[in-house]
Structure formats: C-alpha cells, structure tokens
Design a protein around this motif. Structure first.
Motif, PDB file in Angstrom:
ATOM      1  N   LYS A 113     -11.029  14.634 -28.855  1.00 20.34           N
ATOM      2  CA  LYS A 113     -10.717  13.922 -27.605  1.00 20.34           C
ATOM      3  C   LYS A 113      -9.215  13.667 -27.481  1.00 20.34           C
ATOM      4  O   LYS A 113      -8.634  13.844 -26.409  1.00 20.34           O
ATOM      5  CB  LYS A 113     -11.473  12.599 -27.542  1.00 20.34           C
ATOM      6  CG  LYS A 113     -12.958  12.758 -27.342  1.00 20.34           C
ATOM      7  CD  LYS A 113     -13.678  11.426 -27.408  1.00 20.34           C
ATOM      8  CE  LYS A 113     -15.176  11.608 -27.328  1.00 20.34           C
ATOM      9  NZ  LYS A 113     -15.897  10.349 -27.558  1.00 20.34           N
ATOM     10  N   GLN A 114      -8.587  13.259 -28.556  1.00 17.89           N
ATOM     11  CA  GLN A 114      -7.150  12.979 -28.529  1.00 17.89           C
ATOM     12  C   GLN A 114      -6.351  14.253 -28.288  1.00 17.89           C
ATOM     13  O   GLN A 114      -5.370  14.254 -27.543  1.00 17.89           O
ATOM     14  CB  GLN A 114      -6.719  12.303 -29.838  1.00 17.89           C
ATOM     15  CG  GLN A 114      -5.348  11.719 -29.786  1.00 17.89           C
ATOM     16  CD  GLN A 114      -5.222  10.597 -28.784  1.00 17.89           C
ATOM     17  OE1 GLN A 114      -6.156   9.848 -28.541  1.00 17.89           O
ATOM     18  NE2 GLN A 114      -4.064  10.493 -28.165  1.00 17.89           N
ATOM     19  N   ASN A 115      -6.776  15.345 -28.887  1.00 18.54           N
ATOM     20  CA  ASN A 115      -6.092  16.617 -28.665  1.00 18.54           C
ATOM     21  C   ASN A 115      -6.260  17.096 -27.226  1.00 18.54           C
ATOM     22  O   ASN A 115      -5.341  17.688 -26.665  1.00 18.54           O
ATOM     23  CB  ASN A 115      -6.582  17.676 -29.649  1.00 18.54           C
ATOM     24  CG  ASN A 115      -5.964  17.515 -31.018  1.00 18.54           C
ATOM     25  OD1 ASN A 115      -4.900  16.931 -31.166  1.00 18.54           O
ATOM     26  ND2 ASN A 115      -6.647  18.010 -32.023  1.00 18.54           N
ATOM     27  N   ASP A 116      -7.421  16.838 -26.639  1.00 19.86           N
ATOM     28  CA  ASP A 116      -7.615  17.174 -25.217  1.00 19.86           C
ATOM     29  C   ASP A 116      -6.636  16.383 -24.345  1.00 19.86           C
ATOM     30  O   ASP A 116      -6.046  16.929 -23.415  1.00 19.86           O
ATOM     31  CB  ASP A 116      -9.056  16.890 -24.774  1.00 19.86           C
ATOM     32  CG  ASP A 116     -10.038  17.910 -25.306  1.00 19.86           C
ATOM     33  OD1 ASP A 116      -9.608  18.997 -25.754  1.00 19.86           O
ATOM     34  OD2 ASP A 116     -11.254  17.630 -25.276  1.00 19.86           O
ATOM     35  N   LEU A 117      -6.482  15.089 -24.657  1.00 23.33           N
ATOM     36  CA  LEU A 117      -5.531  14.269 -23.911  1.00 23.33           C
ATOM     37  C   LEU A 117      -4.112  14.811 -24.070  1.00 23.33           C
ATOM     38  O   LEU A 117      -3.374  14.938 -23.086  1.00 23.33           O
ATOM     39  CB  LEU A 117      -5.594  12.812 -24.382  1.00 23.33           C
ATOM     40  CG  LEU A 117      -4.543  11.869 -23.801  1.00 23.33           C
ATOM     41  CD1 LEU A 117      -4.717  11.725 -22.293  1.00 23.33           C
ATOM     42  CD2 LEU A 117      -4.615  10.521 -24.482  1.00 23.33           C
ATOM     43  N   ASN A 118      -3.727  15.141 -25.281  1.00 22.27           N
ATOM     44  CA  ASN A 118      -2.387  15.687 -25.521  1.00 22.27           C
ATOM     45  C   ASN A 118      -2.182  17.000 -24.776  1.00 22.27           C
ATOM     46  O   ASN A 118      -1.111  17.245 -24.224  1.00 22.27           O
ATOM     47  CB  ASN A 118      -2.152  15.883 -27.022  1.00 22.27           C
ATOM     48  CG  ASN A 118      -1.973  14.573 -27.752  1.00 22.27           C
ATOM     49  OD1 ASN A 118      -1.744  13.534 -27.138  1.00 22.27           O
ATOM     50  ND2 ASN A 118      -2.104  14.601 -29.061  1.00 22.27           N
ATOM     51  N   GLN A 119      -3.208  17.822 -24.746  1.00 19.81           N
ATOM     52  CA  GLN A 119      -3.115  19.086 -24.027  1.00 19.81           C
ATOM     53  C   GLN A 119      -2.910  18.843 -22.535  1.00 19.81           C
ATOM     54  O   GLN A 119      -2.106  19.518 -21.891  1.00 19.81           O
ATOM     55  CB  GLN A 119      -4.374  19.915 -24.265  1.00 19.81           C
ATOM     56  CG  GLN A 119      -4.311  21.295 -23.671  1.00 19.81           C
ATOM     57  CD  GLN A 119      -5.546  22.113 -24.003  1.00 19.81           C
ATOM     58  OE1 GLN A 119      -6.503  21.615 -24.593  1.00 19.81           O
ATOM     59  NE2 GLN A 119      -5.538  23.367 -23.613  1.00 19.81           N
ATOM     60  N   LYS A 120      -3.598  17.863 -21.989  1.00 19.55           N
ATOM     61  CA  LYS A 120      -3.431  17.535 -20.577  1.00 19.55           C
ATOM     62  C   LYS A 120      -2.028  16.999 -20.293  1.00 19.55           C
ATOM     63  O   LYS A 120      -1.422  17.328 -19.274  1.00 19.55           O
ATOM     64  CB  LYS A 120      -4.489  16.522 -20.131  1.00 19.55           C
ATOM     65  CG  LYS A 120      -5.873  17.117 -20.036  1.00 19.55           C
ATOM     66  CD  LYS A 120      -6.918  16.073 -19.721  1.00 19.55           C
ATOM     67  CE  LYS A 120      -8.310  16.695 -19.740  1.00 19.55           C
ATOM     68  NZ  LYS A 120      -9.359  15.707 -19.587  1.00 19.55           N
ATOM     69  N   LEU A 121      -1.498  16.183 -21.199  1.00 21.72           N
ATOM     70  CA  LEU A 121      -0.138  15.672 -21.030  1.00 21.72           C
ATOM     71  C   LEU A 121       0.886  16.801 -21.059  1.00 21.72           C
ATOM     72  O   LEU A 121       1.838  16.816 -20.274  1.00 21.72           O
ATOM     73  CB  LEU A 121       0.178  14.636 -22.111  1.00 21.72           C
ATOM     74  CG  LEU A 121      -0.508  13.292 -21.988  1.00 21.72           C
ATOM     75  CD1 LEU A 121      -0.245  12.434 -23.223  1.00 21.72           C
ATOM     76  CD2 LEU A 121      -0.044  12.565 -20.739  1.00 21.72           C
ATOM     77  N   ILE A 122       0.695  17.744 -21.958  1.00 23.86           N
ATOM     78  CA  ILE A 122       1.609  18.889 -22.042  1.00 23.86           C
ATOM     79  C   ILE A 122       1.516  19.718 -20.762  1.00 23.86           C
ATOM     80  O   ILE A 122       2.537  20.147 -20.213  1.00 23.86           O
ATOM     81  CB  ILE A 122       1.291  19.754 -23.286  1.00 23.86           C
ATOM     82  CG1 ILE A 122       1.676  18.981 -24.559  1.00 23.86           C
ATOM     83  CG2 ILE A 122       2.013  21.099 -23.234  1.00 23.86           C
ATOM     84  CD1 ILE A 122       1.199  19.612 -25.837  1.00 23.86           C
ATOM     85  N   PHE A 123       0.309  19.933 -20.266  1.00 25.17           N
ATOM     86  CA  PHE A 123       0.130  20.696 -19.034  1.00 25.17           C
ATOM     87  C   PHE A 123       0.818  20.005 -17.859  1.00 25.17           C
ATOM     88  O   PHE A 123       1.489  20.648 -17.061  1.00 25.17           O
ATOM     89  CB  PHE A 123      -1.367  20.880 -18.757  1.00 25.17           C
ATOM     90  CG  PHE A 123      -1.652  21.705 -17.536  1.00 25.17           C
ATOM     91  CD1 PHE A 123      -1.430  23.069 -17.536  1.00 25.17           C
ATOM     92  CD2 PHE A 123      -2.129  21.106 -16.384  1.00 25.17           C
ATOM     93  CE1 PHE A 123      -1.684  23.836 -16.412  1.00 25.17           C
ATOM     94  CE2 PHE A 123      -2.382  21.855 -15.246  1.00 25.17           C
ATOM     95  CZ  PHE A 123      -2.161  23.232 -15.263  1.00 25.17           C
TER      96      PHE A 123
END
Length: 166
Positions: A113-123
C-alpha cells in the motif's frame, strides 16, 4: 529437522520488511518535500534491503523444501510455509509459524500500500514537470518558421536567436 530454522528465517524476513516499510514511509516524506538528493540515497538503501530480503527468501525456500522433503513430500515448484504449518509435528510449532507468517503478510500488505502511494506521488510529480515544460515551450501558432522574427501579441517584431525545433 525442526521448524526452528524456518521460524528464525521468517523472523529475520519480518524485521527486514519492517525496516523496508519504515524506509518507504521516509520516502513518502522525501517525495512530498522534493528532496532529490536524500531520495537518491534512500533508493540505494532500499536496494540493499531488497537484496538482503531476496537472500533470506532463498534461504526460507531452501529450508521449507528440506523440511517437507524430510517429511516425505516430493519437491514442488512452490513449497510454502503454509505447507509446513499443515505437516508440523506439534501444535506449538504450528502456532508459532502461523503467527510469524501472519505478521509478515500484514507487513507486506502495508508495504504494498505504501509503495502504491509513493508510485502515485512520483506520477503526480512527473505530471507537474511535464505540465511546466509544456507551459514553457512555445506553441506552434506563436512560431514563425519562415523568418527570423517571432510574432506574438506584441506589435513590435522581435528577433529570435533560439531555434525551438532543434
């Protein structure tokens, strides 16, 4: 062979995943503050964690395969801790393995879940950069390709020394 080695390996995996989860939380803060230098170091730390987790995972797979082989099971592609829990000798071993397995699964889910959030922030950051670049680029209607002048809303002709098509 006892399940103690498998249990110890699972505990190490749990600690490494917890540490990776903490790094992931820190990475989120670095992404929010746009600290690229610290983010670069964070990525190196994450890679080291992932390499260590990979090594422990290989060890876990070997131990599970050996344990189940000693119990008379034919080697299969994916031998899991759940298989070990099913054939463990006593209830204490089963309970210990099940508890550490469940904790590890929860940590892995939180990490996902945290990695998904980080991926969205990077996007989102990339979208912002692209939007900014699009705003800085001249629009096709504002460029005069046939001469040395650029025409815009200003009535005074301007000479350009920048070829936007280069």
């Amino acid at each position: 062979m006892s399940v103690e080695n498998i249990y110890a390996t699972l505990e190490k995996l749990e600690r490494m995943h917890k540490s990776l989860l903490e790094l992931s939380f820190k990475k989120t803060e670095l992404l929010k503050t746009n600290n690229t230098e610290a983010l670069d170091q964070m990525l190196k730390d994450e890679q080291a964690h992932v390499a260590a987790i990979d090594k422990l995972e290989q060890q876990r797979q070997l131990l599970v395969t050996e344990y189940l082989g000693a119990k008379g099971f034919a080697p299969a592609d994916k031998m899991t801790v759940a298989d070990v829990i099913k054939v463990a000798d006593n209830d204490t071993d089963k309970e210990k393995l099940e508890k550490v397995r469940n904790r590890l699964l929860l940590i892995i889910d939180d990490l996902r879940k945290q990695n998904d959030l980080n991926q969205k922030l990077i996007f989102q950051s990339l979208q912002f950069v692209n939007l900014t670049l699009d705003m800085l680029r001249p629009q096709p209607g504002q460029i005069n390709y046939s001469g040395n002048e650029v025409r815009g809303t200003n009535t005074i002709a301007k000479k350009t020394y920048f070829d936007s098509q280069a």
